[in-house]
Design a protein around this motif. Sequence first.
Motif, PDB file in Angstrom:
ATOM      1  N   GLN A   1      -5.113   7.041  -0.464  1.00 36.85           N
ATOM      2  CA  GLN A   1      -4.509   5.724  -0.730  1.00 36.85           C
ATOM      3  C   GLN A   1      -4.266   5.585  -2.228  1.00 36.85           C
ATOM      4  OE1 GLN A   1      -6.256   2.156   1.067  1.00 36.85           O
ATOM      5  NE2 GLN A   1      -4.144   1.484   1.204  1.00 36.85           N
ATOM      6  N   ALA A   2      -2.992   5.769  -2.615  1.00 35.69           N
ATOM      7  CA  ALA A   2      -2.640   5.706  -4.037  1.00 35.69           C
ATOM      8  C   ALA A   2      -2.489   4.270  -4.508  1.00 35.69           C
ATOM      9  CB  ALA A   2      -1.350   6.474  -4.278  1.00 35.69           C
ATOM     10  N   LEU A   3      -2.007   3.390  -3.620  1.00 35.80           N
ATOM     11  CA  LEU A   3      -1.879   1.962  -3.943  1.00 35.80           C
ATOM     12  C   LEU A   3      -2.544   1.158  -2.843  1.00 35.80           C
ATOM     13  CD1 LEU A   3       1.871   1.778  -5.098  1.00 35.80           C
ATOM     14  CD2 LEU A   3      -0.148   1.922  -6.554  1.00 35.80           C
ATOM     15  N   ASP A   4      -3.366   0.189  -3.249  1.00 35.96           N
ATOM     16  CA  ASP A   4      -4.206  -0.529  -2.306  1.00 35.96           C
ATOM     17  C   ASP A   4      -3.942  -2.040  -2.399  1.00 35.96           C
ATOM     18  OD1 ASP A   4      -6.221  -1.473  -0.700  1.00 35.96           O
ATOM     19  OD2 ASP A   4      -7.879  -0.638  -1.875  1.00 35.96           O
TER      20      ASP A   4
ATOM     21  N   GLY B   1      -2.715   4.963 -10.244  1.00 40.80           N
ATOM     22  CA  GLY B   1      -1.615   4.489  -9.391  1.00 40.80           C
ATOM     23  C   GLY B   1      -0.439   3.914 -10.158  1.00 40.80           C
TER      24      GLY B   1
ATOM     25  N   CYS C   1       0.859  -1.191   0.000  1.00 37.37           N
ATOM     26  CA  CYS C   1       0.000   0.000   0.000  1.00 37.37           C
ATOM     27  C   CYS C   1       0.887   1.230   0.000  1.00 37.37           C
ATOM     28  CB  CYS C   1      -0.879   0.058   1.251  1.00 37.37           C
ATOM     29  SG  CYS C   1      -1.970  -1.362   1.421  1.00 37.37           S
TER      30      CYS C   1
ATOM     31  N   GLY D   1      -5.858   2.439  -7.770  1.00 37.32           N
ATOM     32  CA  GLY D   1      -4.843   1.933  -6.854  1.00 37.32           C
ATOM     33  C   GLY D   1      -4.757   0.424  -6.739  1.00 37.32           C
TER      34      GLY D   1
END
Length: 277
Positions: A23-26, A47, A11, A219
Amino acid sequence: MGEFISVKDMCHTYASHEGEQVQALDHINVSIAKGEFVAIIGTNGSGKSTLAKHFNALLIPTEGECIVNGLNTLDLDHVWKIRQAVGMVFQNPDNQIVATIVEEDIAFGPENLGVEPAEIRRRVAEALKDVGMEEYRNHSPHLLSGGQKQRVAIAGVLAMRSNCLVLDEPTAMLDPQGRREVLSTVLRLHREQKITIVYITHFMEEAVAADRVIVMGQGKVVMEGTPKDVFSQVTLLKELGLDVPVAAELSYHLRQRGINIPETVITDEALVVAVCP
Protein backbone atom coordinates in the motif's frame (compact mmCIF):
# COMPACT_ATOMS: atom_id res chain seq x y z
CA MET A 1 -9.06 30.67 -6.23
CA GLY A 2 -11.03 27.47 -6.79
CA GLU A 3 -9.88 23.88 -6.53
CA PHE A 4 -7.62 22.48 -9.25
CA ILE A 5 -6.75 19.05 -7.78
CA SER A 6 -8.93 17.18 -5.32
CA VAL A 7 -7.92 13.80 -3.87
CA LYS A 8 -10.60 12.03 -1.84
CA ASP A 9 -9.91 9.00 0.34
CA MET A 10 -7.43 7.74 -2.26
CA CYS A 11 -5.43 4.52 -1.93
CA HIS A 12 -2.84 3.07 -4.27
CA THR A 13 -1.73 -0.54 -4.03
CA TYR A 14 0.77 -2.39 -6.22
CA ALA A 15 2.32 -5.86 -6.28
CA SER A 16 5.97 -6.08 -5.18
CA HIS A 17 8.56 -8.25 -6.98
CA GLU A 18 7.78 -10.95 -4.43
CA GLY A 19 4.10 -10.76 -5.39
CA GLU A 20 3.01 -9.12 -2.12
CA GLN A 21 0.50 -6.25 -2.11
CA VAL A 22 2.14 -2.97 -1.06
CA GLN A 23 0.00 0.00 0.00
CA ALA A 24 1.87 3.03 -1.33
CA LEU A 25 -0.95 5.49 -0.55
CA ASP A 26 -3.30 5.02 2.37
CA HIS A 27 -6.57 7.02 2.28
CA ILE A 28 -5.13 10.35 1.15
CA ASN A 29 -7.24 13.52 1.26
CA VAL A 30 -5.57 16.52 -0.35
CA SER A 31 -6.75 19.55 -2.29
CA ILE A 32 -4.66 22.01 -4.29
CA ALA A 33 -6.10 25.36 -5.33
CA LYS A 34 -5.71 27.00 -8.74
CA GLY A 35 -2.56 29.12 -8.70
CA GLU A 36 -1.22 27.62 -5.47
CA PHE A 37 2.41 26.54 -4.96
CA VAL A 38 2.48 23.36 -2.87
CA ALA A 39 5.65 21.52 -1.85
CA ILE A 40 5.41 17.82 -0.96
CA ILE A 41 8.16 16.41 1.26
CA GLY A 42 8.81 13.01 2.82
CA THR A 43 11.51 10.36 3.10
CA ASN A 44 12.09 7.76 0.37
CA GLY A 45 9.12 5.39 0.28
CA SER A 46 6.75 7.93 1.90
CA GLY A 47 4.50 7.95 -1.19
CA LYS A 48 5.21 11.50 -2.39
CA SER A 49 6.21 10.54 -5.96
CA THR A 50 3.37 8.00 -6.20
CA LEU A 51 0.93 10.76 -5.22
CA ALA A 52 2.38 13.12 -7.85
CA LYS A 53 1.91 10.54 -10.62
CA HIS A 54 -1.84 10.50 -9.89
CA PHE A 55 -2.05 14.22 -10.66
CA ASN A 56 -1.61 13.62 -14.39
CA ALA A 57 -3.11 10.11 -14.51
CA LEU A 58 0.20 8.27 -14.92
CA LEU A 59 -1.25 6.20 -12.07
CA ILE A 60 -4.91 5.74 -11.20
CA PRO A 61 -6.38 5.11 -7.72
CA THR A 62 -6.96 1.60 -6.41
CA GLU A 63 -9.62 3.15 -4.15
CA GLY A 64 -11.06 6.64 -3.80
CA GLU A 65 -10.65 9.27 -6.51
CA CYS A 66 -8.44 11.99 -7.93
CA ILE A 67 -10.22 14.88 -9.67
CA VAL A 68 -8.02 17.14 -11.82
CA ASN A 69 -9.48 20.34 -13.22
CA GLY A 70 -12.96 18.83 -12.79
CA LEU A 71 -12.03 15.53 -14.52
CA ASN A 72 -11.87 12.14 -12.80
CA THR A 73 -8.60 10.30 -13.57
CA LEU A 74 -10.47 6.97 -13.44
CA ASP A 75 -12.31 7.93 -16.66
CA LEU A 76 -9.99 6.88 -19.51
CA ASP A 77 -11.70 9.35 -21.86
CA HIS A 78 -10.24 12.19 -19.77
CA VAL A 79 -6.58 11.07 -19.69
CA TRP A 80 -5.46 13.14 -22.69
CA LYS A 81 -7.14 16.34 -21.40
CA ILE A 82 -5.66 15.81 -17.93
CA ARG A 83 -2.15 15.38 -19.35
CA GLN A 84 -2.53 18.58 -21.34
CA ALA A 85 -3.62 20.45 -18.21
CA VAL A 86 -0.91 18.98 -15.95
CA GLY A 87 2.68 18.79 -17.18
CA MET A 88 5.26 16.59 -15.41
CA VAL A 89 8.96 17.29 -14.99
CA PHE A 90 10.98 14.37 -13.64
CA GLN A 91 14.22 13.92 -11.74
CA ASN A 92 16.55 13.01 -14.59
CA PRO A 93 16.72 15.76 -17.24
CA ASP A 94 18.29 13.39 -19.80
CA ASN A 95 15.21 11.14 -19.79
CA GLN A 96 12.92 13.98 -20.90
CA ILE A 97 14.80 15.28 -23.93
CA VAL A 98 13.57 13.83 -27.24
CA ALA A 99 15.12 16.04 -29.95
CA THR A 100 18.62 17.08 -30.98
CA ILE A 101 17.87 20.83 -31.02
CA VAL A 102 16.39 22.75 -28.07
CA GLU A 103 13.57 24.46 -30.00
CA GLU A 104 12.56 21.16 -31.66
CA ASP A 105 12.36 19.53 -28.24
CA ILE A 106 10.02 22.25 -26.98
CA ALA A 107 7.90 21.98 -30.17
CA PHE A 108 7.47 18.20 -29.73
CA GLY A 109 4.40 18.39 -27.44
CA PRO A 110 2.42 21.00 -29.41
CA GLU A 111 3.19 19.15 -32.68
CA ASN A 112 1.68 15.98 -31.22
CA LEU A 113 -1.41 18.00 -30.26
CA GLY A 114 -1.78 19.04 -33.93
CA VAL A 115 -1.14 22.74 -33.24
CA GLU A 116 -0.63 24.92 -36.37
CA PRO A 117 3.08 25.51 -37.26
CA ALA A 118 2.84 29.32 -36.86
CA GLU A 119 1.27 28.90 -33.40
CA ILE A 120 3.97 26.33 -32.46
CA ARG A 121 6.72 28.84 -33.37
CA ARG A 122 5.01 31.49 -31.23
CA ARG A 123 4.65 29.09 -28.27
CA VAL A 124 8.27 27.91 -28.51
CA ALA A 125 9.57 31.51 -28.55
CA GLU A 126 7.34 32.39 -25.58
CA ALA A 127 8.32 29.29 -23.57
CA LEU A 128 12.04 29.89 -24.20
CA LYS A 129 11.63 33.46 -22.93
CA ASP A 130 9.66 32.27 -19.87
CA VAL A 131 12.52 30.00 -18.75
CA GLY A 132 15.34 32.38 -19.77
CA MET A 133 16.76 30.08 -22.49
CA GLU A 134 16.23 32.15 -25.69
CA GLU A 135 19.91 32.24 -26.59
CA TYR A 136 20.07 28.42 -26.53
CA ARG A 137 17.23 27.77 -28.97
CA ASN A 138 19.53 26.27 -31.65
CA HIS A 139 21.82 24.39 -29.25
CA SER A 140 21.97 20.65 -28.79
CA PRO A 141 20.28 19.86 -25.44
CA HIS A 142 23.03 17.38 -24.60
CA LEU A 143 25.59 20.19 -24.44
CA LEU A 144 23.59 22.01 -21.75
CA SER A 145 24.06 21.83 -17.99
CA GLY A 146 21.57 19.84 -15.87
CA GLY A 147 19.80 23.01 -14.71
CA GLN A 148 19.46 24.25 -18.30
CA LYS A 149 18.07 20.87 -19.41
CA GLN A 150 15.42 21.03 -16.69
CA ARG A 151 14.50 24.55 -17.85
CA VAL A 152 14.07 23.14 -21.39
CA ALA A 153 11.81 20.40 -19.93
CA ILE A 154 9.75 23.09 -18.17
CA ALA A 155 9.54 25.07 -21.44
CA GLY A 156 8.19 21.94 -23.17
CA VAL A 157 5.37 21.78 -20.61
CA LEU A 158 4.63 25.51 -21.03
CA ALA A 159 4.41 25.12 -24.82
CA MET A 160 1.62 22.55 -24.28
CA ARG A 161 -0.29 25.34 -22.48
CA SER A 162 -0.40 23.28 -19.27
CA ASN A 163 -1.81 25.31 -16.38
CA CYS A 164 -0.29 23.09 -13.70
CA LEU A 165 3.31 22.01 -13.34
CA VAL A 166 4.16 18.91 -11.28
CA LEU A 167 7.89 18.61 -10.60
CA ASP A 168 9.06 15.30 -9.12
CA GLU A 169 12.39 15.99 -7.37
CA PRO A 170 13.52 18.11 -10.35
CA THR A 171 16.79 19.18 -8.69
CA ALA A 172 17.86 15.85 -7.14
CA MET A 173 20.54 15.27 -9.81
CA LEU A 174 21.69 18.89 -10.13
CA ASP A 175 24.52 20.91 -8.62
CA PRO A 176 23.69 23.94 -6.40
CA GLN A 177 23.80 26.32 -9.38
CA GLY A 178 21.35 24.13 -11.36
CA ARG A 179 19.07 23.86 -8.33
CA ARG A 180 18.94 27.65 -7.98
CA GLU A 181 18.17 28.05 -11.73
CA VAL A 182 15.26 25.59 -11.62
CA LEU A 183 13.72 26.91 -8.40
CA SER A 184 13.94 30.55 -9.48
CA THR A 185 12.35 29.64 -12.86
CA VAL A 186 9.48 27.86 -11.11
CA LEU A 187 8.99 30.73 -8.65
CA ARG A 188 8.89 33.26 -11.48
CA LEU A 189 6.29 31.21 -13.43
CA HIS A 190 4.16 30.94 -10.31
CA ARG A 191 4.44 34.64 -9.50
CA GLU A 192 4.03 36.07 -13.02
CA GLN A 193 1.73 33.54 -14.70
CA LYS A 194 -0.14 32.17 -11.66
CA ILE A 195 0.68 28.60 -12.77
CA THR A 196 -0.31 25.95 -10.20
CA ILE A 197 2.88 24.30 -8.91
CA VAL A 198 3.26 20.94 -7.16
CA TYR A 199 6.92 20.63 -6.18
CA ILE A 200 8.22 17.37 -4.72
CA THR A 201 11.61 17.73 -3.09
CA HIS A 202 13.94 16.41 -0.42
CA PHE A 203 15.69 19.79 -0.19
CA MET A 204 13.96 21.59 2.67
CA GLU A 205 15.35 24.99 1.62
CA GLU A 206 13.34 24.60 -1.63
CA ALA A 207 10.12 23.69 0.20
CA VAL A 208 10.37 26.93 2.22
CA ALA A 209 9.53 28.85 -0.98
CA ALA A 210 6.06 27.23 -1.27
CA ASP A 211 2.68 28.63 -0.12
CA ARG A 212 1.96 25.34 1.64
CA VAL A 213 3.90 22.20 2.57
CA ILE A 214 2.44 18.68 2.69
CA VAL A 215 4.48 16.15 4.69
CA MET A 216 4.10 12.49 3.67
CA GLY A 217 5.01 9.47 5.80
CA GLN A 218 4.30 5.79 5.13
CA GLY A 219 1.68 6.56 2.49
CA LYS A 220 -0.25 9.07 4.60
CA VAL A 221 -0.36 12.84 4.96
CA VAL A 222 1.17 13.38 8.40
CA MET A 223 1.24 17.18 8.47
CA GLU A 224 0.39 20.17 6.29
CA GLY A 225 0.50 23.92 6.67
CA THR A 226 2.51 26.99 5.75
CA PRO A 227 6.30 26.52 5.66
CA LYS A 228 6.46 28.38 9.02
CA ASP A 229 3.86 26.03 10.58
CA VAL A 230 5.63 22.91 9.31
CA PHE A 231 9.30 23.77 9.73
CA SER A 232 8.87 25.09 13.27
CA GLN A 233 8.05 21.44 14.23
CA VAL A 234 11.74 20.53 14.31
CA THR A 235 11.48 17.55 16.69
CA LEU A 236 8.55 15.97 14.83
CA LEU A 237 10.22 16.33 11.42
CA LYS A 238 13.44 14.79 12.79
CA GLU A 239 11.41 11.85 14.15
CA LEU A 240 10.00 11.35 10.63
CA GLY A 241 13.57 11.14 9.32
CA LEU A 242 13.43 14.54 7.60
CA ASP A 243 15.86 17.43 7.69
CA VAL A 244 14.72 20.97 8.39
CA PRO A 245 16.14 24.17 6.87
CA VAL A 246 19.45 25.09 8.56
CA ALA A 247 17.99 28.36 9.90
CA ALA A 248 15.03 26.51 11.50
CA GLU A 249 17.36 24.02 13.18
CA LEU A 250 19.74 26.69 14.43
CA SER A 251 16.79 28.74 15.79
CA TYR A 252 15.54 25.62 17.58
CA HIS A 253 18.93 25.02 19.27
CA LEU A 254 19.20 28.71 20.23
CA ARG A 255 15.75 28.51 21.86
CA GLN A 256 16.90 25.40 23.78
CA ARG A 257 19.74 27.57 25.14
CA GLY A 258 17.25 30.17 26.35
CA ILE A 259 17.78 32.70 23.54
CA ASN A 260 14.54 34.37 22.48
CA ILE A 261 14.16 33.45 18.79
CA PRO A 262 10.56 33.19 17.46
CA GLU A 263 9.45 29.72 16.27
CA THR A 264 8.46 31.28 12.94
CA VAL A 265 12.12 31.88 12.01
CA ILE A 266 12.92 29.35 9.23
CA THR A 267 15.01 31.34 6.70
CA ASP A 268 18.57 32.68 6.89
CA GLU A 269 17.34 36.27 6.43
CA ALA A 270 14.80 36.03 9.27
CA LEU A 271 17.43 34.47 11.54
CA VAL A 272 19.88 37.31 10.89
CA VAL A 273 17.17 39.85 11.82
CA ALA A 274 16.20 37.89 14.97
CA VAL A 275 19.82 37.55 16.16
CA CYS A 276 20.94 41.10 15.24
CA PRO A 277 17.78 43.27 15.33
